[in-house]
Design an enzyme around this catalytic site. Sequence first.
Site, PDB file in Angstrom:
ATOM      1  CG  ASP A 401      -1.223  -4.035   7.093  1.00  0.00           C
ATOM      2  OD1 ASP A 401      -1.074  -5.146   6.555  1.00  0.00           O
ATOM      3  OD2 ASP A 401      -0.581  -3.662   8.092  1.00  0.00           O
ATOM      4  CD  GLU A 454      -3.431  -8.460   6.391  1.00  0.00           C
ATOM      5  OE1 GLU A 454      -2.606  -9.381   6.425  1.00  0.00           O
ATOM      6  OE2 GLU A 454      -3.225  -7.360   6.935  1.00  0.00           O
TER       7      GLU A 454
END
Length: 716
Positions: A401, A454
């Site tokens: 993330d 990401e």
Amino acid sequence: MTISDAVLDAVAHGEYHAPHDVLGLHPDVDAAGKPVWTVRARRPLAATVTAVFADGERTALSHVREGVWAGTTTAGPRGYLLETTYPDGPDHTADDPYRHLPTLGELDLHLIREGRHERLWEVLGAHVRDDDGSTGTAFAVWAPNARAVRVVGAFNDWDGQGHAMRSLGASGIWELFVPGVGAGAVYKFEIRTASGAWILKADPMARAAETPPATASVVTSTSYVWADGDWMRARAEQQPVNRPMSVYEVHLGSWREGLDYRSAAEPLIAHVQALGFTHVEFLPLAEHPFGGSWGYQVSGYYAPTSRFGTPDDLRGLIDRLHRAGIGVIMDWVPGHFPKDAFALGRFDGTALYEHPDPRRGEHQDWGTYVFDYGRNEVRNFLVANALYWFDEFHVDGLRVDAVASMLYLDYSRADGEWEPNVYGGRENLEAIRFLQEVNATAYRLHPGIAMIAEESTSFSGVTAPTDHGGLGFGFKWNMGWMNDSLVYIQRDPMYRSYHAGDLSFSFVYAFSENFILPISHDEVVHGKGSLLAKMPGDHWQKLANARAFLAYMWAHPGKQLLFMGQEFGQLSEWSQERQLDWWLLDQPSHRQLQDFVGALNATYAGLPALWERDGESSAFERLGAPAWNPDVLAFRRDAGDSRAVIVCNFSGAPLRDYPLQLPAGGRWEEVLNTDAPQFGGSGVGNLGAVEADASGLATMVLPPLGVLWLVPRART
């Protein structure tokens, strides 16, 4: 050996950094200078204390000071129990924690200091084990700036004075073996800071935790026997980049109401198999205090959240998914952690896991801390954590993330709020080295897995190998494609011809990285509405747009990810507070959309042209001649003997007698038509096939808001 009153007082109150130097069995000399062994024990309020040795010898201890007792024996070191009586009872017999040797070896301590212990979870935290004839739990924690550390829990009525840990020197590790404590015991560490304050902290390495809002750590052990050997062997021999991958992203708590790890297995497997997704991706399942963070503010990096069951329950879910042929990806959050007082923040009273400079150590937007990636022990904590999920839970990939927030020192910071690196640049060099290390190590130890970034910027080389200066990820989320394509598809079809570049620009850079195309949870929250709600027009047009968009997405170079609910046309914006609107499947149009997604995945999996050479520009070509139309997007995909042509008509009207130069002449079958009646469409198409002349020129019908997938078939 004479021990000062100050030391005895510190030991008595659980404040001494080396309690094992005082308590336990130690060589000594008596008043005459003869060698003896002295036993010391802390037993406040006792009436008598007796050491009962394994050979049957009983040695009475005398009270020395502040509840510390001592006695001598002439025999050598042996195991013993402490038999204690109290004036008001009851009597008590127990093993002595302070007779046990450290459970970490010198090699462990060396590797921890170097930041190279790849199985860190096996030596730090809480581990049930047998030690010198006694069963108990070995506790170990890194707290280098603490003056004292104690273990507290239900087993000692949350009074840690009798369970002070010993410091293992420069490593910063504190350790204690507590006999009689087993799996299920609840505990925390009580840490005395440099200022003298006592703070209570959950174990950073805990492998289980209480269900929030409770915050204590839980001793756990596993006896789980995996049955996914065939899956794991096959995985090690494959590379995800040249395999079909369509990912179903799931927030487990709101997929269906009331499910846990075990009860979710059957319905989740049935749903994913029916729709043909190759992987499930779970939003973070590591323990987190606030459910509204969806798992993105982690407090227990090694503890699967207890909201849905035990660690073995999660193992069971993943095992069953594997046996059903479904891969498992989990979101992983090494970019930041919350400031909750019980967790990692200011763990030993100092900035330990977080960078001490707030210009590097805090995310102001999120109200969280940033890891100190340049510190060996912190880097080790995170690298080992990634390996832990692969090793202990057999996950097939980690989606990392907020990578951009890690890469840039000025991420979401104004001038003057960030500090340049040693070369004056904005890149976080320590974070880059960490990402390279975690990726290289994960791929070395677990071939066939996927590390997924990401990453929302144009940072170069995200999926390039680390030995070529890249970050070493296997895939990168294509955020540019996501933004541009959603902007395009939300426009009224009558205006799309003026914005064709929004849809086709991604082809310019589609092969610069190994991409995954995400329509994730982030695109259906915070006022953005659901995917279907983004579509223009009436309900029929919205569904047609959705089918066309998904068919374009699945055919575009790169893998695919779709957040739960979009497969059947969730109308309302996603909320983690309630389950998906499954009742929509009672409506034929929504059931047909779900059937379409199933057909989409099945057709995709059978067409290597759409996945085998995703990262090769030579396997892709834009088509359009002889009649270029800004509402039509056409391209070919190739892989060996597999070939496909994709023709998208994003206008609101059918296009009849549309000429298109195909890569070869002959018969081209419509293996997918988004406007087919069984999917809720109007039935416009080419009766299942298109004929091209010898030069490859074909004339076809393009359905409104429709996409065709064509594959060549030899004439019979």
